[in-house]
Design a protein around this motif. Structure first.
Motif, PDB file in Angstrom:
ATOM      1  N   PRO A 143       0.837  -1.203   0.000  1.00 49.08           N
ATOM      2  CA  PRO A 143       0.000   0.000   0.000  1.00 49.08           C
ATOM      3  C   PRO A 143       0.868   1.248   0.000  1.00 49.08           C
ATOM      4  O   PRO A 143       1.860   1.317   0.726  1.00 49.08           O
ATOM      5  N   HIS A 144       0.491   2.208  -0.819  1.00 49.65           N
ATOM      6  CA  HIS A 144       1.213   3.482  -0.904  1.00 49.65           C
ATOM      7  C   HIS A 144       2.703   3.253  -1.198  1.00 49.65           C
ATOM      8  O   HIS A 144       3.578   3.892  -0.594  1.00 49.65           O
ATOM      9  N   ASP A 170       4.736   4.030  -3.588  1.00 47.92           N
ATOM     10  CA  ASP A 170       5.549   5.174  -4.016  1.00 47.92           C
ATOM     11  C   ASP A 170       5.937   6.049  -2.828  1.00 47.92           C
ATOM     12  O   ASP A 170       7.070   6.548  -2.753  1.00 47.92           O
ATOM     13  N   VAL A 171       4.998   6.228  -1.903  1.00 43.83           N
ATOM     14  CA  VAL A 171       5.271   7.020  -0.711  1.00 43.83           C
ATOM     15  C   VAL A 171       6.336   6.335   0.146  1.00 43.83           C
ATOM     16  O   VAL A 171       7.252   6.983   0.670  1.00 43.83           O
ATOM     17  N   ALA A 212       8.694   3.558   7.058  1.00 42.99           N
ATOM     18  CA  ALA A 212       8.417   2.959   5.749  1.00 42.99           C
ATOM     19  C   ALA A 212       9.068   1.585   5.631  1.00 42.99           C
ATOM     20  O   ALA A 212       8.470   0.640   5.089  1.00 42.99           O
ATOM     21  N   ARG A 240      -0.527  -1.571   7.611  1.00 46.52           N
ATOM     22  CA  ARG A 240      -1.414  -0.765   6.751  1.00 46.52           C
ATOM     23  C   ARG A 240      -1.600   0.631   7.333  1.00 46.52           C
ATOM     24  O   ARG A 240      -1.612   1.636   6.594  1.00 46.52           O
ATOM     25  N   ALA A 243       1.570   2.734   6.636  1.00 43.81           N
ATOM     26  CA  ALA A 243       1.613   3.199   5.244  1.00 43.81           C
ATOM     27  C   ALA A 243       0.644   4.348   5.012  1.00 43.81           C
ATOM     28  O   ALA A 243       0.978   5.349   4.349  1.00 43.81           O
ATOM     29  N   ALA A 244      -0.557   4.230   5.569  1.00 41.48           N
ATOM     30  CA  ALA A 244      -1.551   5.289   5.394  1.00 41.48           C
ATOM     31  C   ALA A 244      -1.124   6.583   6.059  1.00 41.48           C
ATOM     32  O   ALA A 244      -1.333   7.684   5.513  1.00 41.48           O
ATOM     33  N   ALA A 286       1.496   8.251   3.995  1.00 44.65           N
ATOM     34  CA  ALA A 286       0.883   8.862   2.807  1.00 44.65           C
ATOM     35  C   ALA A 286       0.142  10.135   3.146  1.00 44.65           C
ATOM     36  O   ALA A 286       0.066  11.060   2.322  1.00 44.65           O
ATOM     37  N   ALA A 287      -0.386  10.214   4.370  1.00 43.85           N
ATOM     38  CA  ALA A 287      -1.175  11.385   4.765  1.00 43.85           C
ATOM     39  C   ALA A 287      -0.315  12.519   5.274  1.00 43.85           C
ATOM     40  O   ALA A 287      -0.755  13.681   5.302  1.00 43.85           O
TER      41      ALA A 287
END
Length: 301
Positions: free
Chosen positions: A174-175, A177-178, A271, A292, A295-296, A299-300
């Motif tokens: 999940p995410h 690229d971030v 990460a 998860r 990762a979120a 990303a935020a």
């Protein structure tokens, strides 16, 4: 005290510890404890924990790689406990390898610390623990002695782990690229030049206990080492939402005033932990949820 998850075993476990084996080891080495009830078995990545009666627990390594981690806790945790504002499971007795039971590695009898894993607490409610966690890690992050253990996986410059981490940060995460960008920024951040400090090594929210809105315990010091505290500070993204993270960072800065490079490395370490946390979602669903969430949050941010 609770560990990461109860239930299915980690696929890399080499020696299982069932109730029969645990009790055999007690009868052999600590017979005064052998008749206490054994219950609430918890499987972690490296250890299995059995609750013993109401006040104690048994902590057994389940693979050869993790056996030295138990010894590390036995040697150092008593000293470090006096520095910290929350309880930690200081071994109260030591177990030894047994040919009769049989069991091949050292093991420990530790206190059972009451509380709920922070990973099981709704994220909005975790915010109340942010200050206490910041204070606890700041208390731990003091200069370590020259004979403190080292750890090739924690407290080290990100560059020393780049070959492994980069290979794990695949597109199916999940995410993704971030995550890759956060790790790249950690690699680009200036390296730590200050003296090495004590590092817990694994303060993710399944190793944190909460009670009545406060951090009530810090578990699993098997990865304890000296080095860069940035890998510990990754818990800012692993444990909290944006509000809780802001509180954690603000209180940490009041106490330790880390430079921007430290927080860039910390974000990269967060990460780097995501693929590990997501590696065995069926066996460890709670850790997968932490992955998860991390990762979120990255990303935020």
């Amino acid at each position: 005290m609770t560990g990461p998850v109860a239930g299915p075993r980690h696929p890399k476990i080499e020696v299982g510890v069932d109730a029969e084996l645990a009790r055999a080891l007690l009868r052999e080495q600590h017979p005064d404890l052998a008749d206490l009830p054994l219950h609430h078995r918890v499987h972690g990545w490296d250890n299995v924990t059995w609750r013993l009666g109401e006040e104690l627990a048994l902590r057994f390594p389940v693979r050869e790689l993790s056996a030295p981690l138990i010894e590390r806790e036995q040697v150092w945790l008593g000293h470090l406990a006096s520095l910290l504002p929350v309880p930690v499971p200081v071994p109260v007795r030591r177990g030894t390898p047994s040919g009769a039971a049989p069991y091949p590695w050292p093991w420990s009898v530790v206190p059972w610390l009451p509380g709920t894993m922070l990973a099981s607490v709704p994220v909005e409610e975790r915010r109340a623990c942010a200050d206490t966690l910041a204070e606890t890690l700041a208390a731990l992050h003091v200069p370590a002695p020259p004979d403190a253990p080292v750890n090739p996986f924690r407290g080290v410059p990100p560059a020393t782990r780049d070959d492994v981490v980069a290979a794990r940060l695949t597109a199916d995460l999940p995410h993704a690229d971030v995550l890759r960008a956060a790790w790249a920024d950690a690699l680009a951040a200036p390296a730590r030049t200050a003296a090495p400090v004590w590092v817990h090594g694994d303060p993710h929210p399944a190793n944190l206990l909460a009670h009545d809105g406060r951090l009530s315990g810090l578990l699993d010091f098997g990865d304890l080492c000296s080095g860069d505290p940035a890998s510990d500070l990754a818990t800012a993204w692993m444990s909290f939402d944006a509000v809780g993270r802001a509180r954690f960072v603000a209180r940490t800065q009041e106490l330790r005033a880390h430079d921007d490079a430290t927080w860039r490395r910390a974000r990269g370490w967060a990460a780097a932990m995501v693929p590990t946390l997501l590696a065995h979602p069926d066996e460890y669903p709670l850790l997968a949820a932490v992955g998860r969430h991390t990762a979120a949050q990255l990303a935020a941010a």
